[in-house]
Design an enzyme around this catalytic site. Structure first.
Site, short mmCIF file in Angstrom:
data_model
loop_
_atom_site.label_atom_id
_atom_site.label_comp_id
_atom_site.label_asym_id
_atom_site.label_seq_id
_atom_site.Cartn_x
_atom_site.Cartn_y
_atom_site.Cartn_z
N ASP A 16 -0.66 -25.41 -18.34
CA ASP A 16 -2.05 -25.27 -18.75
C ASP A 16 -2.26 -24.07 -19.64
OD1 ASP A 16 -3.02 -26.15 -15.43
OD2 ASP A 16 -3.08 -27.39 -17.23
N CYS B 180 0.86 -1.17 0.00
CA CYS B 180 0.00 0.00 0.00
C CYS B 180 0.90 1.23 0.00
CB CYS B 180 -0.90 0.01 1.24
SG CYS B 180 0.06 0.21 2.74
N CYS C 18 4.25 1.43 1.98
CA CYS C 18 5.46 0.82 1.42
C CYS C 18 6.18 1.80 0.51
CB CYS C 18 5.09 -0.43 0.63
SG CYS C 18 4.52 -1.77 1.66
N ASP D 219 -4.35 -23.99 -13.88
CA ASP D 219 -3.54 -23.04 -13.12
C ASP D 219 -2.05 -23.01 -13.43
OD1 ASP D 219 -2.47 -24.57 -10.07
OD2 ASP D 219 -2.94 -25.50 -11.98
N ASP E 107 -8.09 -28.91 -15.00
CA ASP E 107 -6.78 -29.44 -14.65
C ASP E 107 -6.91 -30.00 -13.24
OD1 ASP E 107 -3.99 -28.01 -13.16
OD2 ASP E 107 -3.86 -29.72 -14.51
#
Lengths: 871, 50
Positions: free
Chosen positions: A771, A123, A126, A767, A536
């Site tokens: 894939d 945010c 940082c 994922d 998957d």
């Protein structure tokens, strides 16, 4: 997920902390007690990740970072920071080896400049922390973080080593910095966006001023009982409007004119064609009215229409630009340098694309492999999550294969490159993705399809009206133009243009509230056509991380094991700790990378590690080579002879796969994968060894989702790269009858395309990197938010949370949306069709046409809200 | 009636100036990082900015 060897980690961080050299002023530092009261008791005070109970930090890196921040007087960072769960947590890890020479640009005034991608910005706090830390260093000229694109622009006076020191300082706080290639950076400057905003600014200026003048004209016309404005003043105001509006229309209409011209050149029409024609016609007509002193000038309509349309375009472009910047950042974060061993023994660092097949690369601990290759020397474990999505590291030994993009977790490896640059598996996947995307972009959205038929018909009608009135009925040029313009306006595709996007916006925001991010607007229409769903296995149908198998486990052994595992970040250790609940971690645990954990006499790790005398002594069991010491967590392969202690927890030999040889038996991907479940062993003096088995758990609602999909009439399939035993188990649990195991990325694409050739429309849910080509090849695709970056970039929809129900949610929302879209189109077209005969007959002045058009637009928008209702 | 002309001229000049300023701010890159700008006003910096 790196396995830190503590000694090395401490050395790196101590050096970084020493490099700060800032003023230490404890008095100036507000102690952040209260700020952390909202966090659970066992979250690390620095990075927010789970820490062992009774310890403030999860690792020494976080402890050092915390002290660094506080000693610089920046402790208020912890009070202000809001941790973003989607971002990488700010936990300092051993920095990847990187040579910055290629990326630093030297400016004419002697400063060195560097742009870096920042990973882990949570945010605004940082940004403040990084800039403050950099600002305190006297060598820094500019240290500015761009929060939108997540880039750090760093300029300093000094040497390249100063740059390395600065970067190490920021990385010690828990962020990851990767330098940008300057060429990639300049290519990324957003020229289209800027041109759109400039057009918007000009249109805004012009429309405001022209509106002012038009209000004058209308007031003058309508003030019946006051002295109405004379024609001279009206003409003056018209002329001034013309002078303002016409250059503005010419400039801000360029995006639309260009797009329309491009479509026409290809012999098609899109939505921009009627807009361009309409705006041009209205302008020409208004100009001719002004020149002849007539009352109907519509410059305000033309320029204001452009203004509103441009607002929409700018917002849309910004939204996509954000997604683009993040995708670029992700790709940069994965870019790799490599240390190439020259024949004369020296090492040189080269970029990924400068490596040739046959080169020998040194891959250090914590470094990513830069090319596909065979291991020549060294035995280690690699994190292949980028390629396969598997959370478990895979062991490699000399002769084994590694792939570009995987992370080396153990000891350094020497790899002989077999495929580099464009020939690696990674690049192959990217190419498959690009090919599939090119095919997919030919999917013409419904709106454009309608526009293709509609626009020519409308233009023809307007033309015929004009000709009919001018030649047929003998009306003046002005009058004929006016009536033709009225026809064009009344058939204006505004409602048509809104019919689909309005529904898309509402359906997309409804999905967003349910935790599903729909990335491309055409995806809704494609989702509605789906009749087959392909899943998957790992990470999609199952939870991405492994879970402990609890049956028959002694709780006391579990808590002893958890006390050792608490300080490790190995995924199996984490799963063990998660299953054990809050446990006090032991202080004296030593982690042996790739093998296990030891605290005194207690050992937790691979079988070989647990039973041999120590990391350097040879295993006492006969007949076992190095293969027994696979890297902890691996399924055990190998025959065991001469074991003297009975081990009641070991399953009978017959239940294991026996593979006495030491060579890798490659699966489809060429990497070694264990056929048996991963496991950990716990040995204690005076107790029999305890085995902890881990297994994948299907997502909580996976079975329900599969049966619901089947009930809705979808074909459900499972394609996985894993071995047949594991795939069969999951398929059986979930009730999927059609499944394939051992699929490589190319196999998956072939399977998906075969289904497509049979006329099915496929929704692919996956994922891993392996894939992503099939995600791109499918009709429409979805990824869980835990997926590999590139899958998230390729997929049409990304869904959060632990469950699979977003998949059914996506399909039902899409179907409902399609229904409402069709209703909207019928409404829009029907309304206009009613009004066209009136316009052709000359009963409609342009402002009546505009009113009719607006009300049809409002009707369409009102109907679109029905797409947002919960069905 | 001449006052109308003066007013028209004046409003165009002022509007044009506004447009020019906006285009300058666009060119100087002030719209590159809207999120960061929004957060920067909350920073507590006492020293001179770099």
């Amino acid at each position: 997920m790196t396995v830190l060897e503590r000694g090395r980690g401490d050395a790196v961080l101590a050096a970084a902390a020493g490099a700060m050299g800032g003023a230490i002023d404890p008095a100036a530092d507000p102690v952040p007690h209260t700020g952390m009261s909202a966090e659970p008791a066992h979250a690390c005070a620095h990075c927010g990740q789970p820490a062992p109970a009774e310890r403030r930090f999860c690792c020494p890196g976080c402890a050092v970072a915390f002290d660094t921040v506080r000693s610089l007087g920046l402790g208020s960072y912890y009070q202000r920071r809001v941790l973003d769960p989607d971002q990488r947590p700010p936990r300092p890890e051993a920095a990847e080896q990187r040579d910055l020479t290629r990326f630093i640009a030297e400016q004419p005034d002697g400063t060195q400049e560097l742009t870096l991608a920042v990973d882990g910005l949570q945010c605004g706090a940082c940004v403040w922390l990084i800039e403050s830390v950099l600002g305190r260093d006297p060598a820094v000229v500019t240290g500015r973080v761009n929060m939108t694109t997540r880039r750090l622009r760093l300029a300093w006076r000094g040497s390249r080593e100063d740059g390395t020191r600065l970067i190490a300082a920021i990385e010690s706080l828990g962020y990851r910095l990767v330098p940008f290639d300057m060429e990639a950076l300049t290519a990324a400057r957003d020229e289209t966006g800027r041109a759109l905003i400039r057009a918007l600014a000009v249109a805004g200026f012009a429309s405001a001023n022209v509106m002012f003048l038009s209000i004058g004209v209308w007031a003058g016309e309508l003030a019946g009982w006051l002295d109405s404005m004379g024609p001279a003043t009206r003409d003056l105001l018209h002329w001034v409007s013309a002078l303002i509006a016409m250059p503005a229309i010419a400039y801000s209409g360029m995006p639309f004119f260009r797009s329309a011209a491009a479509a026409l050149r290809q012999g098609r029409t899109n939505m921009d064609v009627p807009i361009s024609v309409g705006v041009t016609l209205v302008t020409v007509m208004s100009l001719s009215e002004t020149m002849s002193g007539g009352p109907h000038a519509y410059f305000d309509s033309a320029i204001t229409l452009l203004f509103f349309l441009l607002i929409g375009r700018v917002l849309d472009h910004r939204a996509r630009g954000q997604a683009r910047a993040i995708a670029e950042q992700l790709l940069t974060l994965r870019a790799v340098d490599a240390a190439v061993l020259r024949p004369d023994g020296t090492t040189v660092r080269l970029g990924q694309h400068a490596i040739n097949p046959g080169d020998r690369i040194l891959v250090g601990t914590g470094e990513r492999v830069a090319a596909d290759g065979t291991v020549e020397r060294g035995a280690s474990s690699v994190d292949t999550s980028l390629v396969t999505g598997e959370s478990l590291p895979v062991a490699v030994i000399p002769g084994g294969q590694v792939f570009a993009g995987t992370l080396n977790l153990g000891e350094p490896l020497v790899v002989r490159a077999t495929a580099t640059g464009g020939a690696t598996l990674l690049a192959e996947c990217v190419r498959l993705i690009e090919a599939a995307e090119a095919r997919r972009s030919r999917f013409v959205v419904l709106a454009d399809r309608v526009a293709r038929a509609y626009a020519p018909a409308v233009h023809l009608a307007a033309l015929l009206t004009f000709l009919g009135w001018y030649f047929g009925a003998g009306a003046s040029l002005n009058e004929s133009l006016l009536i033709a313009a009225a026809v064009l306006i009344i058939t204006c595709p505004c409602a048509l243009a809104l019919a689909v996007p309005a529904v898309q916006v509402i359906a997309t925001s409804r999905l967003f509230r349910a935790g599903v991010l729909l990335k491309s607007p055409s995806a809704l229409e494609r989702l509605a056509e789906v009749d087959t769903v392909v899943f998957d296995k790992t990470g999609t149908l199952t939870e991405p991380s492994l879970a402990l198998v609890r049956e028959g486990l002694d709780p006391e052994a579990l808590s002893v094991a958890a006390s050792l595992a608490a300080s490790s970040r190995h995924p199996l250790a984490r799963a063990l700790v998660a299953a054990a609940g809050p446990v006090a971690g032991r202080e004296d645990v030593v982690e042996h990378a790739g093998r296990g954990l030891a605290a005194g006499d207690v050992r937790l790790g691979s079988w070989g590690f647990c039973v041999d005398g120590g990391p350097s002594s040879p295993p006492p069991l006969e007949g076992l080579g190095r293969e027994a010491d696979r890297g902890w967590g691996e399924g055990y392969r190998g025959t065991v002879r001469g074991v003297s202690t009975p081990h009641p927890n070991r399953p009978p030999q017959g239940g294991r796969e026996q593979d006495g040889t030491g060579t890798a038996s490659p699966t489809q991907d060429g990497t070694r994968q264990s056929a048996a479940s991963p496991e950990l062993w716990l040995t204690r003096p005076g107790h029999p060894p305890v085995r902890f088995g881990f297994d994948e758990h299907p997502r909580p609602d996976a079975t329900a989702v599969v049966s619901r999909l089947k009930g809705m009439g979808f074909g459900v399939h499972l394609l996985s790269g894993d071995n047949p035993a594991a795939v069969a188990r999951i398929a059986e649990t979930l009730g999927i009858t059609s499944w394939q195991a051992g699929q490589s990325p190319v196999d998956k694409v072939a399977a998906v395309e075969a289904m497509g050739a049979q006329g099915h429309h496929v929704l692919m849910v996956g994922d891993g990197l392996n894939d992503s080509p099939s995600l791109a090849a499918a009709h429409v695709s979805a990824s869980p938010s835990t997926a590999a970056d590139i899958s998230q970039t390729v997929a049409d929809a990304v869904f959060q949370g632990h469950g699979l129900s977003p998949v059914t949610n996506l399909i039902s929302t899409a179907r409902r949306a399609r229904r409402v879209m069709r209703e909207n189109l019928v409404l829009a077209i029907g309304y206009n069709v009613l009004m066209v005969p009136l316009a052709v007959a000359g009963y409609v002045t342009p402002w009546v046409a505009a009113a009719a058009m607006s009300s049809s637009s409002i009707l369409v928008i009102a109907n679109s809200f029905r797409a947002g209702r919960v069905s | 009636m001449t006052v109308v002309l003066y007013l028209l001229f004046g409003s165009l000049v002022l509007g044009g100036a506004g447009l020019g300023v906006f285009l300058w701010s666009l060119r100087s890159g002030q719209y590159e990082d809207l999120e960061g700008s929004a957060n920067r006003i909350l920073f507590d910096d006492d020293g001179p900015k770099r």
